[in-house]
Design an enzyme around this catalytic site. Sequence first.
Site, PDB file in Angstrom:
ATOM      1  N   ASP A  27      60.992 -11.034 -26.674  1.00  0.00           N
ATOM      2  CA  ASP A  27      62.310 -11.170 -27.277  1.00  0.00           C
ATOM      3  C   ASP A  27      62.190 -10.595 -28.683  1.00  0.00           C
ATOM      4  O   ASP A  27      61.473 -11.139 -29.534  1.00  0.00           O
ATOM      5  CB  ASP A  27      62.714 -12.650 -27.309  1.00  0.00           C
ATOM      6  CG  ASP A  27      64.132 -12.817 -27.819  1.00  0.00           C
ATOM      7  OD1 ASP A  27      64.895 -13.559 -27.205  1.00  0.00           O
ATOM      8  OD2 ASP A  27      64.484 -12.191 -28.847  1.00  0.00           O
ATOM      9  N   LYS A  72      67.437   7.750 -31.307  1.00  0.00           N
ATOM     10  CA  LYS A  72      68.719   7.807 -31.967  1.00  0.00           C
ATOM     11  C   LYS A  72      69.681   6.808 -31.327  1.00  0.00           C
ATOM     12  O   LYS A  72      69.419   6.428 -30.188  1.00  0.00           O
ATOM     13  CB  LYS A  72      69.293   9.224 -31.902  1.00  0.00           C
ATOM     14  CG  LYS A  72      69.719   9.637 -30.473  1.00  0.00           C
ATOM     15  CD  LYS A  72      70.539  10.873 -30.474  1.00  0.00           C
ATOM     16  CE  LYS A  72      71.990  10.623 -30.345  1.00  0.00           C
ATOM     17  NZ  LYS A  72      72.488  10.273 -29.020  1.00  0.00           N
ATOM     18  N   LYS A 116      63.248  20.525 -25.821  1.00  0.00           N
ATOM     19  CA  LYS A 116      63.668  21.478 -24.781  1.00  0.00           C
ATOM     20  C   LYS A 116      62.917  22.793 -24.966  1.00  0.00           C
ATOM     21  O   LYS A 116      62.775  23.278 -26.088  1.00  0.00           O
ATOM     22  CB  LYS A 116      65.184  21.694 -24.829  1.00  0.00           C
ATOM     23  CG  LYS A 116      65.966  20.442 -24.401  1.00  0.00           C
ATOM     24  CD  LYS A 116      67.445  20.692 -24.311  1.00  0.00           C
ATOM     25  CE  LYS A 116      68.230  19.407 -24.147  1.00  0.00           C
ATOM     26  NZ  LYS A 116      68.423  18.944 -22.781  1.00  0.00           N
ATOM     27  N   HIS A 126      71.595  16.262 -32.504  1.00  0.00           N
ATOM     28  CA  HIS A 126      71.187  17.419 -31.701  1.00  0.00           C
ATOM     29  C   HIS A 126      71.721  18.734 -32.280  1.00  0.00           C
ATOM     30  O   HIS A 126      70.987  19.720 -32.426  1.00  0.00           O
ATOM     31  CB  HIS A 126      71.692  17.295 -30.260  1.00  0.00           C
ATOM     32  CG  HIS A 126      71.320  16.009 -29.591  1.00  0.00           C
ATOM     33  ND1 HIS A 126      70.100  15.403 -29.760  1.00  0.00           N
ATOM     34  CD2 HIS A 126      72.006  15.207 -28.732  1.00  0.00           C
ATOM     35  CE1 HIS A 126      70.060  14.293 -29.033  1.00  0.00           C
ATOM     36  NE2 HIS A 126      71.204  14.151 -28.406  1.00  0.00           N
ATOM     37  N   LYS A 139      82.839  15.796 -24.099  1.00  0.00           N
ATOM     38  CA  LYS A 139      82.668  15.242 -22.751  1.00  0.00           C
ATOM     39  C   LYS A 139      83.852  15.687 -21.908  1.00  0.00           C
ATOM     40  O   LYS A 139      84.935  15.963 -22.433  1.00  0.00           O
ATOM     41  CB  LYS A 139      82.665  13.717 -22.805  1.00  0.00           C
ATOM     42  CG  LYS A 139      81.597  13.148 -23.743  1.00  0.00           C
ATOM     43  CD  LYS A 139      80.488  12.477 -22.985  1.00  0.00           C
ATOM     44  CE  LYS A 139      79.445  11.867 -23.886  1.00  0.00           C
ATOM     45  NZ  LYS A 139      78.075  12.151 -23.484  1.00  0.00           N
TER      46      LYS A 139
HETATM   47  C1  BG6 Z   1      72.409  11.947 -25.747  1.00  0.00           C
HETATM   48  C2  BG6 Z   1      73.809  11.448 -25.933  1.00  0.00           C
HETATM   49  O1  BG6 Z   1      71.711  11.937 -26.961  1.00  0.00           O
HETATM   50  O2  BG6 Z   1      72.440  13.292 -25.256  1.00  0.00           O
HETATM   51  C3  BG6 Z   1      74.592  11.521 -24.635  1.00  0.00           C
HETATM   52  O3  BG6 Z   1      73.772  10.098 -26.387  1.00  0.00           O
HETATM   53  C4  BG6 Z   1      74.533  12.920 -24.064  1.00  0.00           C
HETATM   54  O4  BG6 Z   1      75.956  11.123 -24.846  1.00  0.00           O
HETATM   55  C5  BG6 Z   1      73.091  13.419 -24.000  1.00  0.00           C
HETATM   56  O5  BG6 Z   1      75.115  12.895 -22.772  1.00  0.00           O
HETATM   57  C6  BG6 Z   1      73.042  14.880 -23.604  1.00  0.00           C
HETATM   58  O6  BG6 Z   1      71.715  15.276 -23.399  1.00  0.00           O
HETATM   59  P1  BG6 Z   1      71.368  16.506 -22.445  1.00  0.00           P
HETATM   60  O7  BG6 Z   1      69.914  16.729 -22.620  1.00  0.00           O
HETATM   61  O8  BG6 Z   1      71.756  16.068 -21.062  1.00  0.00           O
HETATM   62  O9  BG6 Z   1      72.221  17.639 -22.917  1.00  0.00           O
END
Ligand code: BG6
Length: 496
Positions: free
Chosen positions: A98, A154, A188, A246, A344
């Site tokens: 916990d 993050k 990546k 990112h 999204k």
């Molecule tokens: C994450 C976000 O950091 O990255 C998500 O919190 C998002 O919302 C994801 O979908 C995207 O990662 P990738 O590698 O699938 O482009």
Amino acid sequence: MRDSFMQEHGTNRPSDLIIFGGTGDLAMRMLFPSLYFLDSDGHLADDVRIIGAARSDLDRDGFLKTVHERLKSHIAADYYDEAQWQRFAKRIDYCPVDAVEGTGFDALAKAVRLDEGGELVCYFSTAPRFYGDICTHLEANGLAGKNTRVVLEKPIGHDLESCRAVNDAVGAVFTEDRIYRIDHYLGKETVQNLLALRFANSLFEPLWNANGIEQVQITISETVGVEGRWSYYNDSGALRDMLQNHMLQLLCLVAMEPPSTLDADAVRDEKLKVLRSLRPITKQENTLKSVAGQYTEGAVGGTAVPGYLDEAQQESRTETFVALRADIDNWRWRGVPFYLRTGKRLPYRYSEIFIQFKGVPHSIFPEESNLTLDSNKLVIRLQPEENIKLCVMNKVPGLGRDGMKLQEVSLDLSMTKEARTRRRRIAYERLLLDVLNANSTLFVRRDETEAAWAWVDGISKGWRDLDLKPKPYSAGTWGPAASVALTERYGHSWHD
Ligand code: BG6
């Protein structure tokens, strides 16, 4: 296996990896599959052990059962091997903890091998509000010595102030060199290839500036919605969830000066300079340079999907799309727009860095042949496919009666054929391996994340001060029309 590991990585200490939040979605979808592949490819030393730590009152068998089931559902059947799983499973253990009360940390202390001179990596895959507590309990149980490193997922806070609070809480126990802030985009393959492209070739550098480059675009387009993470996402939105981390990290890799070495601080010093050179977007410029959107119902890939508010069944001003123009105030980038866009429920999933070079100063080709000379472009695709293309003008082959005709062709600078047929690695594999080897080059330093928040906070404050609501867009489209207007305002258009 151990010998080759030692040769490659120069360590011979037992390592324990504790994953806090070990039963969570990230652990199951990304961390365990990544570790499974690292193991099957011979990259994990024999005495690396993995301990899941979470609140669920499970025993080892119960935990293994869950990991096994989830692993099989997340990796392609072709890559799953039962005998390999049995070997991998031997490394795994579980300990209920916990994070607030501190129960279970004494059991963790008994399970790890710090006393034998081992190393400990603690991966915080929990909500950041627990990071401080976890650090306190690690310290109280003798688990925060010089051989311990911590990995922070993050988001690190939701603005500069809360980011500092998290960093202070972790920093009260761990020195900065033992804190690894993870941004999976840096793991990546093509992102690292960008470093190779820029700094292992002399070809691009003379053009890599405001004299040679017309514009840069970075797009991360997702088809998914909020995937059951509504409460997290609603506090966050596209700006904080994707752009602060990112996208700004990708921008840094495109824009930074050549570091003198690949050492962690050499690279991170250069990224920091970029972040600190980002021109603040003032309240007056806010509506010219940024667009926030929120998806309404629509169709993605032919399937009807509900709108963001329908999923939540409550009001919200959270943006699920953001597009903006960033400017970097330094000699190299003066006047070059960096357009950033993420959302999204867009038409298809792709992540791309698009660099458009300046056009030729004068065309020698006759006007009557109707030629448009497209300027050269470098297109770096991170996903779904990984490739790098350089678009150049070329003659259309043949003996046309009405003179020479030109066409744009793309030179494929991607990986070798051999690399293409290899399994595509999960970004976390690279990063987990790096943290096990204490290599922090691909991790984010405290001052970087704080500089990124300082810039992003200016944008969200502008939205608040102007009382802006995100503009609606139908799911399955490229965001609000204002996003198209944003680039057109400066004479550019999105590379879709
Ligand atoms: C994450 C976000 O950091 O990255 C998500 O919190 C998002 O919302 C994801 O979908 C995207 O990662 P990738 O590698 O699938 O482009």
